[in-house]
Design a protein around this motif. Structure first.
Motif, PDB file in Angstrom:
ATOM      1  N   ILE A  91      -9.869  23.389 -16.277  1.00 30.72           N
ATOM      2  CA  ILE A  91      -9.668  23.646 -14.855  1.00 30.72           C
ATOM      3  C   ILE A  91      -8.275  23.205 -14.400  1.00 30.72           C
ATOM      4  CG2 ILE A  91     -10.460  23.004 -12.539  1.00 30.72           C
ATOM      5  CD1 ILE A  91     -12.269  24.956 -13.837  1.00 30.72           C
ATOM      6  N   ARG A  92      -7.756  22.117 -14.973  1.00 30.59           N
ATOM      7  CA  ARG A  92      -6.416  21.607 -14.677  1.00 30.59           C
ATOM      8  C   ARG A  92      -6.249  21.271 -13.196  1.00 30.59           C
ATOM      9  NH1 ARG A  92      -5.497  20.011 -19.276  1.00 30.59           N
ATOM     10  NH2 ARG A  92      -3.313  19.689 -18.710  1.00 30.59           N
ATOM     11  N   ILE A  93      -7.206  20.540 -12.651  1.00 31.75           N
ATOM     12  CA  ILE A  93      -7.144  20.127 -11.258  1.00 31.75           C
ATOM     13  C   ILE A  93      -7.106  18.607 -11.197  1.00 31.75           C
ATOM     14  CG2 ILE A  93      -8.304  20.132  -9.022  1.00 31.75           C
ATOM     15  CD1 ILE A  93      -7.189  22.817  -9.835  1.00 31.75           C
ATOM     16  N   GLY A  94      -6.139  18.067 -10.468  1.00 31.02           N
ATOM     17  CA  GLY A  94      -6.007  16.634 -10.339  1.00 31.02           C
ATOM     18  C   GLY A  94      -5.982  16.202  -8.881  1.00 31.02           C
ATOM     19  N   VAL A  95      -6.059  14.899  -8.675  1.00 31.39           N
ATOM     20  CA  VAL A  95      -6.081  14.320  -7.333  1.00 31.39           C
ATOM     21  C   VAL A  95      -5.017  13.230  -7.262  1.00 31.39           C
ATOM     22  CG1 VAL A  95      -7.419  13.002  -5.665  1.00 31.39           C
ATOM     23  CG2 VAL A  95      -8.536  14.788  -7.014  1.00 31.39           C
ATOM     24  N   LEU A  96      -4.256  13.238  -6.197  1.00 33.71           N
ATOM     25  CA  LEU A  96      -3.294  12.175  -5.921  1.00 33.71           C
ATOM     26  C   LEU A  96      -3.656  11.548  -4.583  1.00 33.71           C
ATOM     27  CD1 LEU A  96      -0.634  10.574  -6.317  1.00 33.71           C
ATOM     28  CD2 LEU A  96       0.530  12.447  -5.121  1.00 33.71           C
ATOM     29  N   HIS A  97      -3.897  10.250  -4.592  1.00 40.49           N
ATOM     30  CA  HIS A  97      -4.185   9.512  -3.357  1.00 40.49           C
ATOM     31  C   HIS A  97      -3.008   8.583  -3.080  1.00 40.49           C
ATOM     32  CE1 HIS A  97      -5.758   6.389  -0.716  1.00 40.49           C
ATOM     33  NE2 HIS A  97      -6.726   7.219  -0.370  1.00 40.49           N
ATOM     34  N   THR A  98      -2.349   8.761  -1.954  1.00 40.11           N
ATOM     35  CA  THR A  98      -1.220   7.921  -1.583  1.00 40.11           C
ATOM     36  C   THR A  98      -1.097   7.860  -0.072  1.00 40.11           C
ATOM     37  OG1 THR A  98       1.186   7.611  -1.798  1.00 40.11           O
ATOM     38  CG2 THR A  98       0.376   9.879  -1.715  1.00 40.11           C
ATOM     39  N   ARG A  99      -0.563   6.758   0.412  1.00 38.73           N
ATOM     40  CA  ARG A  99      -0.283   6.600   1.837  1.00 38.73           C
ATOM     41  C   ARG A  99       1.183   6.870   2.149  1.00 38.73           C
ATOM     42  NH1 ARG A  99      -3.421   0.907   3.309  1.00 38.73           N
ATOM     43  NH2 ARG A  99      -5.461   1.473   2.441  1.00 38.73           N
ATOM     44  N   PRO A 111       0.809  -1.236   0.000  1.00 37.31           N
ATOM     45  CA  PRO A 111       0.000   0.000   0.000  1.00 37.31           C
ATOM     46  C   PRO A 111       0.831   1.269   0.000  1.00 37.31           C
ATOM     47  CG  PRO A 111      -0.863  -1.588   1.581  1.00 37.31           C
ATOM     48  CD  PRO A 111       0.460  -2.124   1.119  1.00 37.31           C
ATOM     49  N   GLU A 112       2.028   1.226   0.581  1.00 31.18           N
ATOM     50  CA  GLU A 112       2.873   2.412   0.641  1.00 31.18           C
ATOM     51  C   GLU A 112       3.425   2.794  -0.725  1.00 31.18           C
ATOM     52  OE1 GLU A 112       3.869   4.533   3.192  1.00 31.18           O
ATOM     53  OE2 GLU A 112       2.233   3.644   4.328  1.00 31.18           O
ATOM     54  N   ARG A 113       3.427   1.855  -1.635  1.00 30.63           N
ATOM     55  CA  ARG A 113       3.955   2.124  -2.978  1.00 30.63           C
ATOM     56  C   ARG A 113       2.867   2.011  -4.042  1.00 30.63           C
ATOM     57  NH1 ARG A 113       8.347  -0.530  -0.514  1.00 30.63           N
ATOM     58  NH2 ARG A 113      10.271   0.724  -0.528  1.00 30.63           N
ATOM     59  N   THR A 114       1.620   2.072  -3.636  1.00 35.35           N
ATOM     60  CA  THR A 114       0.495   2.046  -4.570  1.00 35.35           C
ATOM     61  C   THR A 114      -0.200   3.402  -4.531  1.00 35.35           C
ATOM     62  OG1 THR A 114       0.177  -0.321  -4.176  1.00 35.35           O
ATOM     63  CG2 THR A 114      -1.626   0.873  -5.226  1.00 35.35           C
ATOM     64  N   HIS A 115      -0.257   4.077  -5.661  1.00 39.49           N
ATOM     65  CA  HIS A 115      -0.763   5.447  -5.718  1.00 39.49           C
ATOM     66  C   HIS A 115      -1.853   5.551  -6.789  1.00 39.49           C
ATOM     67  CE1 HIS A 115       3.086   5.822  -3.696  1.00 39.49           C
ATOM     68  NE2 HIS A 115       3.686   5.403  -4.812  1.00 39.49           N
ATOM     69  N   LEU A 116      -2.800   6.432  -6.562  1.00 36.22           N
ATOM     70  CA  LEU A 116      -3.912   6.632  -7.491  1.00 36.22           C
ATOM     71  C   LEU A 116      -3.961   8.088  -7.935  1.00 36.22           C
ATOM     72  CD1 LEU A 116      -7.539   5.365  -7.244  1.00 36.22           C
ATOM     73  CD2 LEU A 116      -7.141   7.809  -7.412  1.00 36.22           C
ATOM     74  N   MET A 117      -4.228   8.275  -9.243  1.00 37.76           N
ATOM     75  CA  MET A 117      -4.380   9.617  -9.791  1.00 37.76           C
ATOM     76  C   MET A 117      -5.735   9.744 -10.478  1.00 37.76           C
ATOM     77  SD  MET A 117      -0.575  10.242 -11.394  1.00 37.76           S
ATOM     78  CE  MET A 117      -0.996  11.916 -11.903  1.00 37.76           C
ATOM     79  N   TRP A 118      -6.337  10.904 -10.349  1.00 37.05           N
ATOM     80  CA  TRP A 118      -7.630  11.189 -10.978  1.00 37.05           C
ATOM     81  C   TRP A 118      -7.712  12.691 -11.205  1.00 37.05           C
ATOM     82  CZ3 TRP A 118     -11.851  14.139  -9.340  1.00 37.05           C
ATOM     83  CH2 TRP A 118     -13.011  14.016 -10.110  1.00 37.05           C
ATOM     84  N   GLY A 119      -8.601  13.117 -12.107  1.00 38.18           N
ATOM     85  CA  GLY A 119      -8.771  14.541 -12.363  1.00 38.18           C
ATOM     86  C   GLY A 119     -10.183  14.851 -12.821  1.00 38.18           C
TER      87      GLY A 119
END
Length: 256
Positions: free
Chosen positions: A57-65, A39-47
């Motif tokens: 708008i150029r807004i993104g999301v990064l989800h990481t632990r 989980p520490e090396r698994t990351h999610l991106m969305w926008g």
């Protein structure tokens, strides 16, 4: 196992997670999976650009632990932060879950489904198959039979002819496609514009068919390249050779 052994980071791009339009199909996020290897090396991106049609708008999301990544991204945000008014507007949008779940998402998926069906059906009528897809905003279409030769130059020559008729499609070479003749067509638009696109396409391709009939048979029977075969010679820079070994054989992919 390999992820843990070699300490690899996995970055999942889920930019189309809310744009799955196919009937009886759902999207499963990596965050919904149990027992991630690391989980520490698994990351999610969305926008917001795809699912909400807000590319400007150029807004993104990064989800990481991973705390180190969060710290690094936080430092970058000091110079590239999202403006306060934009944050407020988007937060208000996301907080209206009732409208999103009952109005926006159902209507958006229905319109995508109808637009996809209209484009795929129209392409089939003029002899252009596409790879089967369940979500997203575009189709991957096969124009190989309209090339004079299986080269990047022939693909770009067809691309320019389409542009001259006011049709802008993205050539496969722009996305490192190893085989010339594939184009990306975005269908997230009005029915009138899709129909106009199909009319213009038919006009160009009918002319190309006439021209191909006058080309020597040796050109038309030229074997297509494949990941196992020798790369296509080209005097210009081409990304195909770099990614050929990682591409799937097109014969194994379902097409309409």
């Amino acid at each position: 196992f390999s992820l843990c052994r070699y300490k690899l980071h996995v970055i999942m791009d889920e930019i189309y997670m809310l744009s799955v339009y196919a009937e009886d199909s759902t999207f499963t996020s990596i965050l919904a999976l149990d027992n991630l290897p690391d989980p520490e090396r698994t990351h999610l991106m969305w926008g917001f650009s795809k699912d909400f049609g807000m590319s400007g708008i150029r807004i993104g999301v990064l989800h990481t632990r991973n705390q180190e990544i969060l710290t690094a991204v936080g430092q970058l945000a000091t110079f590239h932060g999202c403006p306060g008014p934009v944050q407020y507007a988007l937060s208000q949008l996301l907080n209206d879950r009732d409208w999103l779940d009952k109005e926006y998402f159902p209507a958006n998926k229905q319109r995508l489904r109808e637009a996809h069906s209209l484009l795929v059906g129209g392409l089939a009528e003029i002899g252009i198959p596409v790879l089967r897809s369940l979500g997203g905003l575009f189709v991957w279409a096969d124009f190989r039979k309209f090339l004079t030769m299986s080269t990047v130059e022939a693909e770009l020559a067809l691309w320019w002819k389409l542009i001259e008729e006011k049709i802008y499609l993205s050539p496969g070479s722009a996305f490192y496609c190893y085989e010339p003749g594939w184009f990306r067509l975005v269908f997230s638009d009005s029915r009138d514009k899709i129909k106009l696109c199909l009319q213009r396409l038919q006009k160009v391709l009918e002319r190309e068919t006439c021209e191909l009939q006058s080309v020597p048979t040796a050109f038309n029977e030229l074997p297509l390249s494949s990941p196992e075969g020798a790369p296509v010679d080209s005097d210009t820079e081409s990304p195909h050779n770099e990614v050929a070994e990682t591409c799937l054989l097109l014969e194994k992919i379902v097409v309409y």
